[in-house]
Design a protein around this motif. Structure first.
Motif, PDB file in Angstrom:
ATOM      1  N   ILE A  87       0.847  -1.206   0.000  1.00  0.00           N
ATOM      2  CA  ILE A  87       0.000   0.000   0.000  1.00  0.00           C
ATOM      3  C   ILE A  87       0.877   1.249   0.000  1.00  0.00           C
ATOM      4  O   ILE A  87       0.621   2.214  -0.729  1.00  0.00           O
ATOM      5  CB  ILE A  87      -0.970  -0.007   1.203  1.00  0.00           C
ATOM      6  N   ARG A  88       1.951   1.251   0.807  1.00  0.00           N
ATOM      7  CA  ARG A  88       2.869   2.406   0.810  1.00  0.00           C
ATOM      8  C   ARG A  88       3.395   2.658  -0.607  1.00  0.00           C
ATOM      9  O   ARG A  88       3.479   3.799  -1.059  1.00  0.00           O
ATOM     10  CB  ARG A  88       4.047   2.179   1.760  1.00  0.00           C
ATOM     11  N   PHE A 114       9.737   4.055  -1.243  1.00  0.00           N
ATOM     12  CA  PHE A 114      10.232   5.405  -0.962  1.00  0.00           C
ATOM     13  C   PHE A 114      10.575   6.248  -2.191  1.00  0.00           C
ATOM     14  O   PHE A 114      11.182   7.308  -2.066  1.00  0.00           O
ATOM     15  CB  PHE A 114      11.434   5.341  -0.013  1.00  0.00           C
ATOM     16  N   VAL A 115      10.196   5.789  -3.379  1.00  0.00           N
ATOM     17  CA  VAL A 115      10.443   6.608  -4.573  1.00  0.00           C
ATOM     18  C   VAL A 115       9.596   7.879  -4.476  1.00  0.00           C
ATOM     19  O   VAL A 115       8.489   7.862  -3.940  1.00  0.00           O
ATOM     20  CB  VAL A 115      10.133   5.813  -5.858  1.00  0.00           C
ATOM     21  N   ARG A 116      10.159   8.984  -4.987  1.00  0.00           N
ATOM     22  CA  ARG A 116       9.435  10.263  -4.908  1.00  0.00           C
ATOM     23  C   ARG A 116       8.893  10.659  -6.285  1.00  0.00           C
ATOM     24  O   ARG A 116       9.465  10.325  -7.312  1.00  0.00           O
ATOM     25  CB  ARG A 116      10.371  11.362  -4.412  1.00  0.00           C
ATOM     26  N   GLN A 117       7.806  11.451  -6.235  1.00  0.00           N
ATOM     27  CA  GLN A 117       7.157  11.895  -7.466  1.00  0.00           C
ATOM     28  C   GLN A 117       8.135  12.634  -8.400  1.00  0.00           C
ATOM     29  O   GLN A 117       8.120  12.436  -9.606  1.00  0.00           O
ATOM     30  CB  GLN A 117       6.000  12.816  -7.109  1.00  0.00           C
ATOM     31  N   GLU A 118       9.000  13.503  -7.820  1.00  0.00           N
ATOM     32  CA  GLU A 118       9.958  14.256  -8.652  1.00  0.00           C
ATOM     33  C   GLU A 118      10.861  13.297  -9.426  1.00  0.00           C
ATOM     34  O   GLU A 118      11.191  13.534 -10.583  1.00  0.00           O
ATOM     35  CB  GLU A 118      10.875  15.157  -7.802  1.00  0.00           C
ATOM     36  N   GLU A 119      11.267  12.210  -8.759  1.00  0.00           N
ATOM     37  CA  GLU A 119      12.154  11.238  -9.427  1.00  0.00           C
ATOM     38  C   GLU A 119      11.429  10.563 -10.590  1.00  0.00           C
ATOM     39  O   GLU A 119      12.002  10.351 -11.662  1.00  0.00           O
ATOM     40  CB  GLU A 119      12.626  10.180  -8.420  1.00  0.00           C
ATOM     41  N   ILE A 120      10.168  10.227 -10.375  1.00  0.00           N
ATOM     42  CA  ILE A 120       9.377   9.588 -11.426  1.00  0.00           C
ATOM     43  C   ILE A 120       9.293  10.518 -12.641  1.00  0.00           C
ATOM     44  O   ILE A 120       9.458  10.092 -13.780  1.00  0.00           O
ATOM     45  CB  ILE A 120       7.952   9.254 -10.913  1.00  0.00           C
TER      46      ILE A 120
END
Ligand code: CTP
Ligand code: MG
Length: 233
Positions: free
Chosen positions: A34-35, A110-116
Motif C-alpha cells: 500500500i505504501r 520510498f520513490v518520490r514523485q519528482e524522481e518519477i
C-alpha cells in the motif's frame, strides 16, 4: 505526459523471512504494497496501475486496495516463477502500443514523485530510463573458489533501482525478444539493451531502497522518521 505503471509483487519474500510475502508486512501500520501504491495513486501523471500478484494472494490484495482506496488499480494479475515472467504477465494487460510504461517493484515504497517525473522526461522513441545510484564500494569480480579475477572501474558503475520507464512498444518488443531468445535478465532495462535499445541513467536517491532483508525494515522506519521531520509526509 501520463503513464501506466506495472507493479511486480508476486515474489515470495524469502530473504525477509517473515513467513509470508513481504508485500503484506506492516511498515509503521501500513502494508508495504500500500505504501508503494500510494505514491502512484497520488501522482496525477499516473493514469492506471497494474499489480502482479501470486495467484493465491490476489483476493487479499484486492481487499487491501479497496480498504485503502487505491482506485487506480485496473487489474491484479497472476505472476510467474521469475520476476521477468511476472512483468510479462502485467504487460499483457496493456492493449495498446502508445505511451509510456513504468515498471516498479512492490517492495520499493520510498520513490518520490519528482524522481518519477525526471525519469519520464528521459524516455524517447528508442530509449528507456532507469533510476540509479553510483556505487560507493569498490566492486570486484570473483571466481567460484572466491579468488578475485578483476577489479571494476568504480567511476563507471551504477546500482540500478526501479522505477524503470520505457515506451510501451519498446518494452513489449524487448520482452517478446527475450522470450524468443530465452534471455533472462535481472531487470527490464537489460531486456531492452539486449535488443539494442538505449537506457538513460537518472541519478536517484539512496532512500529508494528495496526492502529485502529484516535489516531493511529498520532502515525504512528511519527514513519515515526523517520524512516526518521534513514535513514531507
Ligand atoms: N517479484 C515478482 N515475481 C517474481 C519474483 C519477484 O513479481 N517471480 C517481485 C517481488 O514481489 C518484488 C520485486 O519483484 O516486489 C523485487 O523482487 P525481490 O525483492 O527479489 O522480492 P522477492 O522475490 O519477493 O524476495 P526474495 O528474492 O527474497 O524471495
Ligand atoms: Mg526475488
Amino acid at each position: 505526459m501520463t503513464y501506466t505503471v506495472i507493479i511486480p509483487a508476486a515474489g515470495q519474500g524469502k530473504r525477509m523471512n517473515a513467513g509470508r510475502n513481504k508485500q503484506f508486512l506492516q511498515i509503521r501500520s501500513l502494508p508495504l504494497i500500500i505504501r508503494t501504491l500510494q505514491v502512484f495513486q497520488k501522482d496525477e501523471a499516473c493514469h492506471q496501475i497494474i499489480v502482479v500478484a501470486n495467484f493465491d494472494e490476489i483476493e487479499d490484495m484486492k481487499q487491501l486496495f479497496a480498504h485503502y482506496e487505491v482506485t487506480k488499480v485496473q487489474a491484479v494479475v497472476s505472476g510467474g516463477r521469475e520476476r521477468q515472467e511476472s512483468v510479462y504477465a502485467g504487460l499483457q494487460e496493456i492493449n495498446h502500443d502508445e505511451g509510456v510504461v513504468l515498471v516498479h517493484d512492490g517492495a520499493r515504497p520510498f520513490v518520490r514523485q519528482e524522481e518519477i517525473h525526471q525519469l519520464i522526461n528521459k524516455v524517447s522513441a528508442n530509449a528507456g530510463a532507469v533510476l540509479a545510484a553510483r556505487v560507493k564500494d569498490t566492486i570486484k569480480k570473483g571466481s567460484a573458489d572466491q579468488i578475485v579475477t578483476e577489479t571494476l572501474m568504480r567511476d563507471e558503475l551504477w546500482s540500478v533501482q526501479t522505477p524503470q520507464a520505457f515506451p510501451v512498444e519498446l518494452l513489449k518488443r524487448a520482452h517478446e525478444g527475450a522470450r524468443t531468445s530465452e534471455f533472462l535478465g535481472t531487470d527490464d532495462a537489460s531486456l531492452v539493451e539486449h535488443i539494442g535499445g538505449h537506457i538513460h541513467l537518472v541519478p536517484g536517491s539512496e532512500e529508494n531502497i528495496k526492502l529485502t532483508t529484516p535489516y531493511d525494515i529498520s532502515i525504512a522506519e528511519m527514513i519515515l522518521e526523517g520524512r516526518k521531520e521534513d514535513q514531507h509526509e
